[in-house]
Write a protein that holds these residues in place. Structure first.
Motif, PDB file in Angstrom:
ATOM      1  N   GLN A 160      -8.403  11.664 -15.158  1.00 24.68           N
ATOM      2  CA  GLN A 160      -8.498  11.053 -13.743  1.00 24.68           C
ATOM      3  C   GLN A 160      -9.828  10.863 -13.467  1.00 24.68           C
ATOM      4  OE1 GLN A 160      -5.170   9.950 -13.512  1.00 24.68           O
ATOM      5  NE2 GLN A 160      -6.005  10.004 -11.385  1.00 24.68           N
ATOM      6  N   PRO A 197      -0.548  10.088 -10.744  1.00 26.00           N
ATOM      7  CA  PRO A 197      -1.839   9.229 -10.620  1.00 26.00           C
ATOM      8  C   PRO A 197      -2.161   8.557 -11.806  1.00 26.00           C
ATOM      9  CG  PRO A 197      -2.090  11.554 -10.360  1.00 26.00           C
ATOM     10  CD  PRO A 197      -0.637  11.416 -10.651  1.00 26.00           C
ATOM     11  N   GLN A 198      -1.558   8.811 -13.151  1.00 23.03           N
ATOM     12  CA  GLN A 198      -1.915   8.234 -14.236  1.00 23.03           C
ATOM     13  C   GLN A 198      -0.477   7.243 -14.649  1.00 23.03           C
ATOM     14  OE1 GLN A 198      -2.806  11.169 -17.136  1.00 23.03           O
ATOM     15  NE2 GLN A 198      -4.900  10.998 -16.492  1.00 23.03           N
ATOM     16  N   ARG A 216       1.171   6.613  -6.739  1.00 26.37           N
ATOM     17  CA  ARG A 216       0.177   7.416  -7.118  1.00 26.37           C
ATOM     18  C   ARG A 216       0.505   8.796  -6.839  1.00 26.37           C
ATOM     19  NH1 ARG A 216      -4.622   5.241  -8.196  1.00 26.37           N
ATOM     20  NH2 ARG A 216      -4.310   3.361  -7.020  1.00 26.37           N
ATOM     21  N   SER A 217       1.014   9.144  -5.619  1.00 26.04           N
ATOM     22  CA  SER A 217       1.300  10.611  -5.449  1.00 26.04           C
ATOM     23  C   SER A 217       2.512  11.403  -6.725  1.00 26.04           C
ATOM     24  CB  SER A 217       2.171  10.747  -4.200  1.00 26.04           C
ATOM     25  OG  SER A 217       1.341  10.066  -3.235  1.00 26.04           O
ATOM     26  N   VAL A 233      -5.414  11.875  -4.170  1.00 23.75           N
ATOM     27  CA  VAL A 233      -4.260  10.702  -4.292  1.00 23.75           C
ATOM     28  C   VAL A 233      -4.927   9.757  -2.917  1.00 23.75           C
ATOM     29  CG1 VAL A 233      -2.125  10.016  -3.641  1.00 23.75           C
ATOM     30  CG2 VAL A 233      -2.503  11.771  -5.297  1.00 23.75           C
ATOM     31  N   VAL A 234      -4.920  10.387  -1.845  1.00 21.27           N
ATOM     32  CA  VAL A 234      -4.993   9.508  -0.914  1.00 21.27           C
ATOM     33  C   VAL A 234      -6.633   8.703  -1.107  1.00 21.27           C
ATOM     34  CG1 VAL A 234      -5.566   9.407   1.821  1.00 21.27           C
ATOM     35  CG2 VAL A 234      -3.654  10.766   0.756  1.00 21.27           C
ATOM     36  N   GLU A 277      -8.220   8.267  -3.681  1.00 21.10           N
ATOM     37  CA  GLU A 277      -8.278   6.984  -4.701  1.00 21.10           C
ATOM     38  C   GLU A 277      -7.605   6.090  -4.281  1.00 21.10           C
ATOM     39  OE1 GLU A 277      -7.217   8.671  -8.431  1.00 21.10           O
ATOM     40  OE2 GLU A 277      -7.278   6.783  -9.470  1.00 21.10           O
ATOM     41  N   HIS A 278      -6.534   6.185  -3.549  1.00 25.42           N
ATOM     42  CA  HIS A 278      -5.532   5.022  -2.856  1.00 25.42           C
ATOM     43  C   HIS A 278      -6.383   4.147  -2.176  1.00 25.42           C
ATOM     44  CE1 HIS A 278      -2.297   2.572  -1.522  1.00 25.42           C
ATOM     45  NE2 HIS A 278      -2.655   2.887  -0.337  1.00 25.42           N
ATOM     46  N   TRP A 311     -10.663  15.862  -7.580  1.00 26.59           N
ATOM     47  CA  TRP A 311     -10.316  15.938  -8.896  1.00 26.59           C
ATOM     48  C   TRP A 311     -10.904  17.062  -9.826  1.00 26.59           C
ATOM     49  CZ3 TRP A 311      -5.670  14.491 -10.151  1.00 26.59           C
ATOM     50  CH2 TRP A 311      -5.092  13.614  -9.591  1.00 26.59           C
ATOM     51  N   ARG A 360      -9.025   2.177  -4.192  1.00 29.49           N
ATOM     52  CA  ARG A 360      -8.698   1.175  -5.213  1.00 29.49           C
ATOM     53  C   ARG A 360      -7.932   0.019  -4.361  1.00 29.49           C
ATOM     54  NH1 ARG A 360      -8.626   2.364 -10.922  1.00 29.49           N
ATOM     55  NH2 ARG A 360      -9.255   4.532 -11.347  1.00 29.49           N
ATOM     56  N   ARG A 361      -7.266   0.518  -3.279  1.00 27.43           N
ATOM     57  CA  ARG A 361      -6.315  -0.580  -2.513  1.00 27.43           C
ATOM     58  C   ARG A 361      -7.176  -1.535  -1.617  1.00 27.43           C
ATOM     59  NH1 ARG A 361      -1.783  -2.805  -3.297  1.00 27.43           N
ATOM     60  NH2 ARG A 361      -1.654  -4.256  -1.759  1.00 27.43           N
ATOM     61  N   TYR A 362      -8.210  -0.605  -1.032  1.00 27.18           N
ATOM     62  CA  TYR A 362      -8.916  -1.280   0.102  1.00 27.18           C
ATOM     63  C   TYR A 362     -10.436  -1.115  -0.077  1.00 27.18           C
ATOM     64  CZ  TYR A 362      -4.526  -0.688   2.414  1.00 27.18           C
ATOM     65  OH  TYR A 362      -3.191  -0.705   2.846  1.00 27.18           O
ATOM     66  N   LEU A 422      -6.037   0.828   9.295  1.00 27.28           N
ATOM     67  CA  LEU A 422      -5.018   1.671   8.129  1.00 27.28           C
ATOM     68  C   LEU A 422      -6.150   2.170   7.191  1.00 27.28           C
ATOM     69  CD1 LEU A 422      -2.409   1.799   7.844  1.00 27.28           C
ATOM     70  CD2 LEU A 422      -2.567  -0.052   6.163  1.00 27.28           C
ATOM     71  N   GLU A 451       2.383   1.771  -3.528  1.00 30.49           N
ATOM     72  CA  GLU A 451       1.323   2.005  -4.392  1.00 30.49           C
ATOM     73  C   GLU A 451       0.784   3.682  -4.290  1.00 30.49           C
ATOM     74  OE1 GLU A 451      -1.829  -0.849  -5.166  1.00 30.49           O
ATOM     75  OE2 GLU A 451      -3.270   1.012  -5.170  1.00 30.49           O
ATOM     76  N   LEU A 452       0.612   4.152  -2.736  1.00 34.87           N
ATOM     77  CA  LEU A 452       0.274   5.458  -2.809  1.00 34.87           C
ATOM     78  C   LEU A 452       1.478   6.371  -3.088  1.00 34.87           C
ATOM     79  CD1 LEU A 452      -1.403   7.436  -1.252  1.00 34.87           C
ATOM     80  CD2 LEU A 452      -0.517   7.094   0.867  1.00 34.87           C
ATOM     81  N   TYR A 472      -6.654   6.480   6.477  1.00 34.59           N
ATOM     82  CA  TYR A 472      -6.565   7.052   5.000  1.00 34.59           C
ATOM     83  C   TYR A 472      -8.028   7.678   4.702  1.00 34.59           C
ATOM     84  CZ  TYR A 472      -2.420   4.432   3.467  1.00 34.59           C
ATOM     85  OH  TYR A 472      -1.325   3.821   3.284  1.00 34.59           O
ATOM     86  N   SER A 522       0.739  -1.251  -0.041  1.00 33.03           N
ATOM     87  CA  SER A 522       0.055  -0.175  -0.019  1.00 33.03           C
ATOM     88  C   SER A 522       0.934   1.331   0.014  1.00 33.03           C
ATOM     89  CB  SER A 522      -0.936   0.071   1.223  1.00 33.03           C
ATOM     90  OG  SER A 522      -1.663   1.181   1.517  1.00 33.03           O
TER      91      SER A 522
END
Lengths: 354, 1043
Positions: free
Chosen positions: B554, A347-348, A343-344, B508-509, B511-512, B534, B515-517, B486, A339-340, B490, A336
């Motif tokens: 995005q 993002p693309q 992404r930072s 960013v956070v 979206e993370h 966005w 997608r991640r969780y 966690l 990935e974060l 986020y 994670s």
């Protein structure tokens, strides 16, 4: 005693005034530190000062022109120290039309393009394309007019190649790849310096590689690696070429041989050359992946993330791969994090989609 | 107690060269140490251990590094153990033991390795850490801690012994100076020795602290420690570590209760002005001040007289004075401690002098109270060790301050959460802070003015605190941290960033997390925050005129994800709604429609999405229809010149275009109908209603069209009647609506029954007037009338064919009204005027036919006749208008001739025969041989009763000509006899000549009567068929009439 000190101060002041009122040529590595006088002639390959033998353009770090605007001096200084945003701000203050000396005027035009290009290379993906276009416009204008007889000409063309390559990578645009190679080839043909030719070959090979033309890239890499030229700069290109070859070999399934080549490069590379080391660990990671060695692969990419993360593109790949590897190792939190971070940065990023 | 005298020359800072030197070499290949340090920093100890294992076979490191692998392993295990929280004491100790075993294994396997002795020192340090963990853990055995300290002592002692042995060996057998620099080796060994000896003294101090105060063994251990530290100072007093030792010795004496000895130790550092200037000694000096201040405060308290206390205070205050900015002092915990002690000192001294009523002393008293109050307050507001005590001290001193100064010192600001160490604690605190912030947020919603501003400021501060806590929590999270915790972190981060307007971070956070969780409870909400963020960035970029492609892509990518992942959610619908807007912005209608297809029909945005897309699809239809018509017209015009292949190609293209039109209509109709039906009535829907009305008009469903046009809430015609700004402020809009309205009503008139007709007709006429009044372009008005007229004209024929004469008549009235309106328009174009004139003439002819219908009663026939005359009259006006404007319209001579001919026919219909003859003569002047004109001319003469002229012609024959200018029936018949193109003209002329002769015969001209009979007889011989079914009955009727 006091009188003597005062005289010395006056003499120093006079001397410094004299220096400031002439053109000053500064050299790479500071050896000699600089030469001053009136520039009598300038071409893409040489710069002549009155009463002195011509200096080869590739030895020159920068030139400070007599009577140039202060903002140009400051902007150039920022540009050469990598503070491109500040440099752009300073250069913007210069009114190009107000510079009488055509060489100084061209210098200003060049550094504007130079800053835009470098700023674009490190910019967030969202703004990169726009900045690249701005850089291209400025550099093309420089090459097409004021820069024709300027000592920056080859550098500008090389940068145009870099800009085209960056654009090509963004959009996977074959025309831009071709444009990049064209610029590199032009420099290679016209520049009289062997190291520069090798650098252009190197960049051409990297452009082929990025375009997916593995055979063309491999052939050029091999040619560079076998070059008889010597010197620290040349060695770095040879190292990069070896990495290119290793990458091709790994992709061809010969991971074992490739790793041996990568190791050789790492051993021969100056620890300060982070760009080469980043590339080396990237290839090492790819080799480990081909060889099914996930732990080694992870360690290789971690080297990039922890120590050699200056190149965004390489860092992105490393982070993308790390996220997968951590996931596979059931280290979800680390996955994670990777990935974060990815992404930072972008993002693309294509590595988020894989 | 001895006093120190340290030579300034010896104040070099000796680094622990070997101890600090990386265990691994970094000169060749891989930078092992840098990589390991980076891994430690991230707590990736397991990975570090795997990496170290890989080094065994790595060609990238040299042999020395490979030999140090067990040491690297041990060190990593040590760090790993250290990172385990004290709460997991058993795990921590087990990990430490593992590290010790690794260190010992290393010293055993490589006793001569340069770092073998250092490993013993490391082992000693680990035992000390284990003892510390034990001592600090609640319920842990102190005896065990002492056991660890004994083992630590043994390790240090062993190391010291070995190091001393090495030194002796070095002196006894110095190595070859050409190979080894003896001084370097000796310095390195000495450095290790110094470190180990200092640590040994520390162990004694630690051991003492395992006993309770007042315990004899504690005092004994402190004595041992003090002695060791003093001895150390004697040996190494010129080193920083030596000075540290004397401070340590002072602490030992302090704990033993020997204040004088303790202060003597501390003052040996503090009294030296040269030491005070050395920056490198600042930390040590601050620590010493803190220690001394405690004792000085105690001395002041215990002094019997204030005069005894005062010099102690003055001295202490002078020595402890710190220079520097308040912010810097607040950030240095040692400086803060000194300030705290100074405040305490000041408060204590103030208390001592409070009762003395001397003016100077009272002034001093006030100054001390002020200083102590302000300092306590500042420390109470600063997170750190003394915060709690400072809060308490401030509470105590604040009333005194108020009493002395008369001012309120206020309250310290929120002190914050204090020291938080574990992930769980931090998360808990962050949740509390979050809760506080939501309360503030609620209060903001209800507050106003200054109160609101204050609350907003508070909210900003609270968000900053939460942000800090959440980031701290993330740093502290590890593999054991639950995913729900966690994702909670986020999710809160995304919210905080959103409210802080840090949109890139929020995106960013958010979206993370999404997608991640995706299984996390807050994933959907976070996705929504990301999308909104966005969107914010998109709007900002757009406003600045920047490139919005990135933000758009995005939003679309995340929106697709959300719509797939949580397809039935409001968030998905919101995302799709936004994506539809972007798709339309890029003119990607297909993408927009595909997004609509994904949207749940129950979503709040569904109707508006239908309407947005419906409008676009309708525009596409209209554009395609226009292009089709244009292409088709061009094709029809050029068709004759095209080859077969080109014709086939063009026809195929046109067919494709045409086929798309109904498909588009099929798409639009449900979108607009359902969208309108499901939307809350609102004038803004008027355009959608207009489009839908256009659609229904085009597809011949006028009732539906009119229903939407006249909708009470948003019908465009209704709103226009009310002069609604939403329409009137849009230039050209009223005209457009009236155009659609007229067409709709034109179709409606044809569709409704007699009862409904009058109201619709009234509205139709009303719209005609309103259109004319609203439009700036008269041509547009006329063309609309033309269109409406065409619609009605077409329907008149249909109704008539269907036998619904009444309906046809109703429509005819409306049609006439339109035709007259157009003909009166000075701006009407010539094709339109032609059409109007032709249509009126046709209506005249139709009425005339009815008037001639013998089966009708007299009154009806008269009425029809009247109608016919009226229509012919209107037609004549239109033709006259055309004739007048012939030059302006650039009409050809033939066109002018045709106009005059038609005008003459109308005049005949109006029974204005003389006028008709005059008109027709103009034609014949230009075209004397024009058969149609001759026919009309003869007819005019006949109708005017000039039978003879009708038969024989009128006017003077020109020289060389056998005919008069108006030929008359006989010459005409003779002229066209045998010409297949004029068969009808021939029969008409022949019949009319007989009719005229008959008329003359009836009037008494017997010759004409017999001529008529003769002519008919001969004609029958020559033309036995009598012109077939069209003419034969007429001839037979003429024959019967003759008989």
């Amino acid at each position: 005693m006091k009188t003597r000190i005062s005289m010395t101060v006056v003499a120093i002041l006079l001397l410094s005034n004299a220096v400031a009122s002439a053109d000053s040529v500064y050299f790479h590595g500071g050896d000699p530190p600089k030469a001053s006088g009136k520039i009598t002639d300038m071409s893409p390959t040489e710069v002549s000062l009155s009463g002195k033998a011509p200096f080869s353009a590739d030895a020159i770090h920068y030139i400070r022109f007599e009577g140039e605007p202060k903002a140009l001096t400051i902007g150039r200084k920022y540009a050469l120290s990598g503070r491109y945003a500040k440099a752009m701000g300073a250069l913007k203050k210069v009114k190009g039309a107000s510079i009488e000396n055509p060489s100084a005027k061209a210098d200003h035009a060049f550094y504007e393009g130079y800053c835009y290009a470098h700023y674009a290379f490190g910019a967030a993906a969202s703004k990169r394309e726009q900045l690249l276009k701005s850089a291209e416009r400025r550099l093309s204008a420089f090459v097409g007019s004021g820069g024709k007889n300027n000592y920056h000409l080859f550098e500008a063309r090389e940068l145009l190649g870099d800009v085209a390559l960056a654009k090509a990578k963004l959009k996977k645009d074959a025309a831009e790849f071709g444009k990049a190679r064209k610029h590199y080839s032009a420099v290679s043909k016209a520049a009289p310096w062997p190291a520069a030719k090798l650098r252009m070959d190197m960049k051409t090979a990297q452009a082929f590689q990025a375009e997916g033309k593995a055979n063309e890239a491999a052939s050029l890499f091999e040619q560079i690696a076998k070059s008889n030229l010597e010197g620290p700069e040349v060695d770095a290109y040879k190292g990069q070429a070896t990495l290119g070859m290793a990458n091709a070999m790994a992709e061809g399934g010969r991971a074992g041989e490739a790793i041996a080549m990568v190791n050789k490069v790492i051993l021969a590379t100056d620890p300060k050359q982070h760009d080469v080391l980043a590339q080396a660990y990237l290839v090492m990671g790819r080799c480990a992946r081909v060889g099914g060695k996930s732990k080694e692969e992870l360690i290789a990419y971690l080297h990039i993330d922890l120590l050699y993360h200056q190149d965004t593109e390489i860092h992105e790949e490393a982070l993308g791969r790390l996220a997968k590897l951590w996931s596979a190792a059931d280290q979800q939190k680390r996955a994670s994090e990777a990935e974060l971070k990815l992404r930072s940065i972008n993002p693309q990023s294509k590595w988020l989609k894989r | 107690m001895r006093h120190l005298r340290i030579s300034p020359i010896l104040w070099g800072v000796v680094l622990f060269a070997i101890a600090l030197t990386p265990a691994a070499s970094s000169s060749a290949g891989e930078d092992v140490d840098a990589f390991l340090q980076a891994l430690y920093k991230r707590n990736y100890f397991d990975t570090a251990l795997e990496y170290i294992d890989q080094l065994k076979t790595s060609p990238l490191v040299d042999e020395d590094t490979k030999k140090a692998i067990p040491l690297l392993h041990a060190r990593t295990e040590q760090y790993q153990a250290r990172a385990i929280p004290d709460a997991r004491l058993a795990d921590k100790e087990a990990a430490f033991r593992k590290a010790i075993a690794s260190y010992l294994a290393f010293t055993k396997s490589q006793p001569n390795h340069p770092r073998a002795v250092q490993s013993l020192v490391d082992v000693g340090a680990i035992y000390r850490q284990m003892a510390k963990a034990r001592t600090e853990s609640e319920g842990a055995s102190v005896a065990e801690a002492r056991g660890f300290l004994k083992q630590s002592e043994a390790s240090y002692a062993a190391a010291i012994k070995k190091l001393k042995g090495s030194l002796q060996a070095l002196i006894a057998n110095p190595p070859n100076p050409d190979q080894v620099d003896v001084s370097v080796v000796r310095t390195a060994i000495n450095a290790q020795l110094v470190g180990a000896e200092f640590e040994l003294a520390e162990v004694a101090f630690d051991t003492a602290n395992t006993y309770k105060e007042g315990d004899a063994e504690r005092k004994r251990q402190l004595g041992i420690a003090a002695e060791r530290f003093e001895e150390f100072f004697d040996d190494h007093g010129d080193l920083v570590i030596g000075m540290q030792a004397i401070v340590r010795a002072g602490q030992c004496y302090r704990d033993m209760g020997n204040i004088a000895f303790a202060l003597s130790c501390f003052e040996s550092i503090l009294d030296d002005p040269d030491l005070a200037r050395l920056k490198v000694l600042r930390p040590l000096r601050l620590e010493t001040i803190i220690e001394a201040m405690v004792l000085w405060t105690r001395q002041i308290k215990e002094a019997k007289k204030y005069s005894k206390a005062l010099p102690i205070f003055e001295r202490a205050f002078r020595i402890s004075e710190l220079r520097g900015k308040k912010e810097d002092l607040q950030q240095d915990p040692r400086a803060l401690s000194v300030l705290y002690q100074r405040a305490k000192l000041a408060a204590t001294m103030a208390n001592r002098i409070k009762a003395i009523r001397l003016r100077d002393i009272q002034k001093r008293y006030r100054e001390l109270i002020e200083y102590a109050t302000e300092t306590f307050k500042m420390i109470a507001e600063t997170e750190g060790k003394h915060q709690t005590d400072a809060i308490a001290a401030f509470k105590k001193i604040a009333p005194i301050y108020k009493e002395v100064t008369g001012d309120d010192p206020g309250k310290p600001k929120d002190p914050g959460p204090g020291k938080l160490e574990t992930f769980a604690d931090i998360l808990k605190e962050s949740r509390k802070s979050y809760q506080r912030w939501t309360t503030t947020l609620g209060a903001i919603a209800e507050a106003s003015g200054a109160e609101k501003a204050e609350l907003e400021k508070k909210s900003v501060e609270q968000l900053e605190t939460i942000d800090g806590l959440l980031r701290m929590a993330l740093d502290k999270s590890d593999a054991d941290t639950s995913l729900s915790d966690l994702s909670d972190v986020y999710s809160r981060m995304a919210i905080v960033y959103w409210y802080q307007k840090r949109y890139p971070e929020a995106a960013v956070v958010g979206e993370h997390l999404a997608r991640r969780y995706p299984e996390a409870m807050s994933a959907r909400t976070s996705a929504d925050i990301a999308l909104k963020s966005w969107n914010k960035m998109y709007e900002t970029t757009k406003q600045a005129g920047g490139d919005i492609a990135f933000e758009q892509s995005q939003i679309v990518a995340l929106g697709m994800y959300v719509s797939e992942r949580w397809s039935d959610s409001n968030e998905a619908a919101d995302a799709l709604y936004r994506m539809i807007a972007f798709a339309l912005e890029k003119n990607d209608l297909d993408a927009g429609l595909s997004y609509l297809a994904r949207m749940p029909e129950t979503a709040p945005h569904y109707p508006s999405s239908q309407l947005i897309l419906g409008r676009r699809v309708w525009r596409k239809h209209q554009k395609l229809r226009y292009e089709y018509q244009k292409k088709n017209a061009a094709f029809q015009k050029q068709k004759a010149n095209l080859d077969e292949a080109a014709i086939a190609e063009a026809e195929a293209e046109l067919a494709t275009m045409k086929a798309q039109l109904p498909e588009l209509i099929a798409k639009v109709e449900p979108m607009l109908s359902q969208g309108l039906a499901a939307s809350a009535p609102n004038p803004r829907l008027t355009y959608d209603a207009l489009f839908l009305a256009e659609l229904f008009t085009l597809t011949n469903r006028p009732e539906k069209a009119v229903k939407w046009l006249e909708n009470n809430s948003f019908g465009p015609l209704k709103l226009l009647d009310e002069n609604a700004a939403i329409i009137t402020q849009q230039q050209g809009m009223p005209t457009s609506i009236y155009r659609t309205g007229l067409q709709s009503y034109a179709k409606l008139l044809a569709a409704i029954d007699a009862d409904a007709f009058p109201a619709a007709r009234t509205r139709f006429d009303d719209l005609m007037v309103k259109l004319k009044a609203s439009a700036n372009n008269p041509a547009l008005v006329t063309s609309t009338y033309h269109l409406a007229g065409k619609i009605i004209e077409e329907n008149i024929a249909k109704r008539a064919e269907a036998g619904d004469e009444a309906a046809a008549a109703r429509l005819t009235e409306a049609f006439k009204h339109i035709l007259v309106e157009i003909s009166s328009d000075k701006d009407a174009s010539h094709p339109m005027l032609f059409w109007v004139a032709r249509s009126l003439r046709g209506l005249g002819a139709a009425s005339q036919a009815l008037a001639d219908n013998a089966s009708l009663d007299r009154a009806s026939r008269d009425a029809h006749k009247k109608q016919a005359a009226k229509s012919y009259g209107d037609a004549a006006k239109a033709y006259e208008s055309l004739a007048k404007k012939a030059r302006g319209f650039r009409l050809s001579e033939n066109q002018v001739i045709a106009i005059n001919l038609a005008l003459a026919e109308c005049q005949l219909g109006m029974e204005e025969y003389g006028q008709a003859i005059t008109t027709i003569q103009k034609v014949l002047d230009k075209k004397p041989n024009y058969i149609s004109a001759q026919l009309t001319a003869a007819k005019a003469l006949q109708l005017s009763g000039s039978y003879k002229e009708a038969i024989l012609g009128k006017g003077e024959k020109k020289r060389g000509s056998s005919r008069r200018p108006i030929w008359g029936w006989r010459a005409l018949a003779s002229k066209v006899d045998g010409d297949a193109n004029y068969q009808d003209a021939f029969f008409e002329a022949s019949l009319s000549a007989i009719t005229c002769m008959t008329k003359l015969g009836r009037a008494g001209d017997a010759k004409s009567l017999s001529a008529a009979k003769r002519t008919l007889r001969n004609f029958k011989i020559q033309q036995p068929t009598l012109g077939g079914p069209k003419w034969k009955p007429l001839f037979e009727a003429a024959e019967a009439d003759l008989k």
